[in-house]
Design a protein around this motif. Structure first.
Motif, mmCIF file in Angstrom:
data_model
loop_
_atom_site.group_PDB
_atom_site.id
_atom_site.type_symbol
_atom_site.label_atom_id
_atom_site.label_comp_id
_atom_site.label_asym_id
_atom_site.label_seq_id
_atom_site.Cartn_x
_atom_site.Cartn_y
_atom_site.Cartn_z
ATOM 1 N N HIS A 1 -61.542 70.515 -133.143
ATOM 2 C CA HIS A 1 -60.826 71.559 -133.892
ATOM 3 C C HIS A 1 -59.521 71.883 -133.167
ATOM 4 O O HIS A 1 -59.364 71.564 -131.980
ATOM 5 C CB HIS A 1 -61.711 72.800 -134.048
ATOM 6 N N PRO A 2 -58.565 72.544 -133.846
ATOM 7 C CA PRO A 2 -57.227 72.681 -133.257
ATOM 8 C C PRO A 2 -56.958 73.989 -132.519
ATOM 9 O O PRO A 2 -55.876 74.157 -131.978
ATOM 10 C CB PRO A 2 -56.322 72.591 -134.492
ATOM 11 N N PHE B 1 -53.039 71.368 -133.296
ATOM 12 C CA PHE B 1 -52.446 71.003 -134.584
ATOM 13 C C PHE B 1 -50.941 70.844 -134.385
ATOM 14 O O PHE B 1 -50.280 71.733 -133.846
ATOM 15 C CB PHE B 1 -52.731 72.079 -135.629
ATOM 16 N N SER C 1 -50.645 67.471 -141.135
ATOM 17 C CA SER C 1 -52.049 67.094 -141.328
ATOM 18 C C SER C 1 -52.251 65.609 -141.029
ATOM 19 O O SER C 1 -53.281 65.211 -140.474
ATOM 20 C CB SER C 1 -52.495 67.409 -142.763
ATOM 21 N N THR D 1 -58.701 65.586 -142.593
ATOM 22 C CA THR D 1 -58.863 64.958 -141.280
ATOM 23 C C THR D 1 -59.222 63.471 -141.358
ATOM 24 O O THR D 1 -59.028 62.729 -140.401
ATOM 25 C CB THR D 1 -59.923 65.696 -140.436
ATOM 26 N N TYR E 1 -52.172 65.247 -137.328
ATOM 27 C CA TYR E 1 -53.412 65.774 -136.755
ATOM 28 C C TYR E 1 -54.543 64.766 -136.922
ATOM 29 O O TYR E 1 -55.313 64.510 -135.995
ATOM 30 C CB TYR E 1 -53.764 67.105 -137.421
ATOM 31 N N SER E 2 -54.621 64.171 -138.116
ATOM 32 C CA SER E 2 -55.634 63.146 -138.348
ATOM 33 C C SER E 2 -55.425 61.958 -137.405
ATOM 34 O O SER E 2 -56.393 61.400 -136.864
ATOM 35 C CB SER E 2 -55.583 62.669 -139.809
ATOM 36 N N ASN F 1 -59.983 71.230 -139.438
ATOM 37 C CA ASN F 1 -58.656 71.783 -139.141
ATOM 38 C C ASN F 1 -58.728 73.233 -138.673
ATOM 39 O O ASN F 1 -57.720 73.913 -138.546
ATOM 40 C CB ASN F 1 -57.730 71.665 -140.353
#
Length: 378
Positions: free
Chosen positions: A40-41, A68, A82, A108, A85-86, A8
């Motif tokens: 990565h974000p 993100f 989250s 993640t 994002y995952s 993250n």
């Protein structure tokens, strides 16, 4: 072997223990000629991440930015973001041409294990497991309750997961981790940090304390501030804070300095090298990188006995505090440190103990476990 590293955030874009762990993990896997796709974000035009790796490492590294998600502010919005994002990571990785290993930091792994709880080539590392540790207040207890939702899903479904050691392994199994699914691999620092320091500071003038970290309630900064306010005028010490501490929270005193956020590791080394004691009074932690870094620079440690901290700190190189009584323990430890005739010995012991937490050694343990547990994968 090829690894997809999901995180993250990654240092130097983001300052934090898990973000620095992601950076070092990518670097040392690449040093061992393992191809790593780093998801990565963060995309920051002011930082060129390639400047932080040598050409030989970059030959094995690819960086893929997955933004993100931005969500409306509501209780638990970070957890929902989250999850999204995952999901975005899941949709980005082509599992039909899967890498040998998916190494998932933090939350993640959430959507991956929800969609496919039998995903054998995924290894999860939830790091500090702070949501299962000491609750500071009602607000913190609610936050922990919400954070346990994704954490428990990941713990129960992961076929392989990393514990940093100490109390963390037991937390995983108490929350129904599968039998023999947990491997203990400690946090580590690059061997460039290691010091053979013998010329310690003269503490007859002033004991030098240092705190490094962001402003967060669980970090125990309020408790540390209270101790400083009650003792700074009567005891012979000074304190430096490194990190984004809000101005309105800062103590105005000539022996207390706030240096703000520092990205340059050489500057951090200089500060630690000229300090006597690193203070880490957190209510919950995993295995803070900053403690190992301080140990390598010859600092004794005052820290709370949470997470895997006891793997690094004991009476031979510092003081362990109880999370239930941080202020009292911290005050006693500072008093003892000022009076101690053994402080130089504690500091030298820190240097020796830090040699157990080098990435060159730890990465070999990780690679060995990945090879053993992925031999049956197609």
């Amino acid at each position: 072997m090829k690894i997809s590293l999901l995180t993250n955030g990654i240092y130097p874009y983001v300052i934090g223990g898990m973000q620095k762990h992601s950076f070092n993990l990518a670097k040392h896997l690449a040093k061992n000629k393992i191809h790593v796709d780093v998801y990565h974000p963060t995309s920051n035009n002011d930082i060129n991440i390639e400047n932080y790796f040598v050409d030989e490492e970059l030959d094995y590294l690819s960086f893929i930015v997955i933004p993100f998600p931005k969500t409306p502010k509501f209780p638990g919005h970070y957890i929902y973001a989250s999850y999204l994002y995952s999901k975005a990571l899941y949709n980005k990785i082509d599992l039909t041409e899967a890498p040998n290993v998916i190494y998932a930091q933090g939350f993640t792994a959430w959507y991956f294990l929800k969609k496919n709880p039998f995903l054998n080539n995924l290894i999860s590392n939830l790091h500090g497991l702070e949501m299962f540790q000491y609750s500071i207040n009602l607000k913190n207890k609610l936050e922990q309750f919400l954070l346990r939702i994704p954490a428990k899903t990941i713990i129960k479904n992961a076929n392989l997961q990393v514990s940093l050691g100490g109390k963390l392994t037991n937390i995983l199994y108490l929350n129904k981790a599968k039998n023999n699914s947990v491997i203990e691999i400690p946090n580590a620092i690059d061997d460039s940090w290691l010091s053979n320091k013998v010329d310690f500071n003269d503490t007859s003038e002033k004991l030098k304390l240092v705190f490094i970290g962001r402003y967060e309630r669980r970090k125990g900064i309020e408790e540390f501030h209270n101790v400083i306010k009650n003792t700074i005028d009567s005891l012979n010490y000074e304190v430096q804070f490194v990190g984004p501490i809000p101005k309105e929270k800062q103590i105005k005193h000539h022996n207390v300095k706030y240096l703000g956020t520092i990205h340059d590791s050489n500057e951090i080394k200089k500060i630690l090298y000229n300090s006597d004691i690193m203070v880490c009074p957190s209510f919950s932690e995993g295995m803070p990188t900053v403690i190992i870094e301080a140990m390598t620079c010859g600092c004794a440690i005052i820290a709370t006995d949470v997470g895997a901290v006891s793997e690094m700190v004991d009476k031979n190189n510092g003081w362990l505090l109880k999370a239930s009584n941080i202020e009292t323990g911290l005050s006693i430890a500072i008093h003892e440190a000022i009076k101690s005739s053994q402080l130089d010995k504690l500091k030298q012991n820190s240097i020796e103990k830090a040699k157990n937490f080098q990435w060159d050694c730890v990465i070999q343990t990780l690679i060995k476990n990945l090879l053993i547990d992925t031999t049956s994968l197609s």
